[in-house]
Design a protein around this motif. Structure first.
Motif, PDB file in Angstrom:
ATOM      1  N   UNK A   1      72.408  16.660 -48.679  1.00  0.00           N
ATOM      2  CA  UNK A   1      72.378  15.387 -48.788  1.00  0.00           C
ATOM      3  C   UNK A   1      71.227  14.596 -48.524  1.00  0.00           C
ATOM      4  N   UNK A   2      70.454  15.001 -47.726  1.00  0.00           N
ATOM      5  CA  UNK A   2      69.403  14.335 -47.391  1.00  0.00           C
ATOM      6  C   UNK A   2      67.862  14.655 -47.926  1.00  0.00           C
ATOM      7  N   UNK A   3      68.180  15.547 -48.932  1.00  0.00           N
ATOM      8  CA  UNK A   3      66.912  15.753 -49.658  1.00  0.00           C
ATOM      9  C   UNK A   3      66.728  14.495 -50.643  1.00  0.00           C
ATOM     10  N   UNK A   4      65.147  14.352 -50.850  1.00  0.00           N
ATOM     11  CA  UNK A   4      64.777  13.256 -51.722  1.00  0.00           C
ATOM     12  C   UNK A   4      64.167  14.091 -52.850  1.00  0.00           C
ATOM     13  N   UNK A   5      64.801  13.789 -54.099  1.00  0.00           N
ATOM     14  CA  UNK A   5      64.220  14.483 -55.311  1.00  0.00           C
ATOM     15  C   UNK A   5      62.752  14.303 -55.475  1.00  0.00           C
ATOM     16  N   UNK A   6      62.090  14.975 -56.195  1.00  0.00           N
ATOM     17  CA  UNK A   6      60.802  14.728 -56.542  1.00  0.00           C
ATOM     18  C   UNK A   6      60.766  13.745 -57.714  1.00  0.00           C
ATOM     19  N   UNK A   7      59.765  12.938 -57.686  1.00  0.00           N
ATOM     20  CA  UNK A   7      59.761  12.003 -58.751  1.00  0.00           C
ATOM     21  C   UNK A   7      59.224  12.698 -60.129  1.00  0.00           C
TER      22      UNK A   7
ATOM     23  N   UNK B   1      65.248  16.443 -43.233  1.00  0.00           N
ATOM     24  CA  UNK B   1      66.313  17.075 -43.877  1.00  0.00           C
ATOM     25  C   UNK B   1      67.381  17.937 -43.122  1.00  0.00           C
ATOM     26  N   UNK B   2      67.083  17.426 -41.801  1.00  0.00           N
ATOM     27  CA  UNK B   2      68.091  18.149 -40.843  1.00  0.00           C
ATOM     28  C   UNK B   2      69.315  17.303 -40.775  1.00  0.00           C
ATOM     29  N   UNK B   3      70.601  17.918 -40.515  1.00  0.00           N
ATOM     30  CA  UNK B   3      71.727  17.202 -40.260  1.00  0.00           C
ATOM     31  C   UNK B   3      71.868  16.512 -39.057  1.00  0.00           C
ATOM     32  N   UNK B   4      71.178  16.978 -38.225  1.00  0.00           N
ATOM     33  CA  UNK B   4      71.231  16.210 -36.734  1.00  0.00           C
ATOM     34  C   UNK B   4      70.250  15.005 -36.652  1.00  0.00           C
ATOM     35  N   UNK B   5      69.440  14.662 -37.607  1.00  0.00           N
ATOM     36  CA  UNK B   5      68.421  13.692 -37.704  1.00  0.00           C
ATOM     37  C   UNK B   5      68.783  12.785 -38.587  1.00  0.00           C
ATOM     38  N   UNK B   6      68.521  11.238 -38.095  1.00  0.00           N
ATOM     39  CA  UNK B   6      68.518  10.251 -38.735  1.00  0.00           C
ATOM     40  C   UNK B   6      67.131   9.412 -38.996  1.00  0.00           C
ATOM     41  N   UNK B   7      66.682   9.170 -40.198  1.00  0.00           N
ATOM     42  CA  UNK B   7      65.180   8.721 -40.320  1.00  0.00           C
ATOM     43  C   UNK B   7      65.459   7.087 -39.824  1.00  0.00           C
TER      44      UNK B   7
ATOM     45  N   UNK C   1      70.458  23.618 -54.679  1.00  0.00           N
ATOM     46  CA  UNK C   1      70.599  23.096 -53.282  1.00  0.00           C
ATOM     47  C   UNK C   1      70.156  24.211 -52.030  1.00  0.00           C
ATOM     48  N   UNK C   2      69.401  25.113 -52.663  1.00  0.00           N
ATOM     49  CA  UNK C   2      68.986  26.203 -51.696  1.00  0.00           C
ATOM     50  C   UNK C   2      68.001  25.765 -50.652  1.00  0.00           C
ATOM     51  N   UNK C   3      68.484  26.144 -49.326  1.00  0.00           N
ATOM     52  CA  UNK C   3      67.544  25.788 -48.170  1.00  0.00           C
ATOM     53  C   UNK C   3      66.209  26.282 -48.444  1.00  0.00           C
ATOM     54  N   UNK C   4      66.020  27.476 -49.034  1.00  0.00           N
ATOM     55  CA  UNK C   4      64.732  28.020 -49.258  1.00  0.00           C
ATOM     56  C   UNK C   4      63.683  27.242 -49.729  1.00  0.00           C
ATOM     57  N   UNK C   5      64.124  26.203 -51.007  1.00  0.00           N
ATOM     58  CA  UNK C   5      63.246  25.639 -51.732  1.00  0.00           C
ATOM     59  C   UNK C   5      62.624  24.347 -51.216  1.00  0.00           C
ATOM     60  N   UNK C   6      63.182  24.105 -49.847  1.00  0.00           N
ATOM     61  CA  UNK C   6      62.648  22.961 -49.039  1.00  0.00           C
ATOM     62  C   UNK C   6      62.160  23.201 -47.754  1.00  0.00           C
TER      63      UNK C   6
END
Ligand code: SF4
Length: 72
Positions: free
Chosen positions: A52-58, A17-23, A6-11
């Protein structure tokens, strides 16, 4: 291990991916609590990573396995 997952550095920093944004439903824009309507790939200095907004790679599985690959 947990820290690496869950490290921020990997993304990359993106509004998606921001806590303030909603797609939005059409996935063309992000509605931001701080800046209004933004592009999904934008970011600003208020960026706050939300794991929690991270979308894992397929994951793609190989299809060329043989019976010998499963023998001990
Ligand atoms: S504009 Fe800034 S605060 Fe708003 S969603 Fe994007 S990175 Fe987050």
């Amino acid at each position: 291990m947990k820290q690496k997952l869950f490290s921020e550095k990997n993304y990359s920093k993106k509004c998606t991916n921001c806590a303030y944004g909603t797609l939005t439903d059409d996935k063309m824009n992000v509605l931001c609590q701080k800046k209004g309507v933004k592009e999904p790939d934008d970011f600003c200095r208020k960026y706050k990573y939300d794991p929690l907004k991270r979308v894992p790679q397929k994951i793609t599985l190989r299809s060329d396995y043989t019976a010998e690959d499963f023998m001990l």
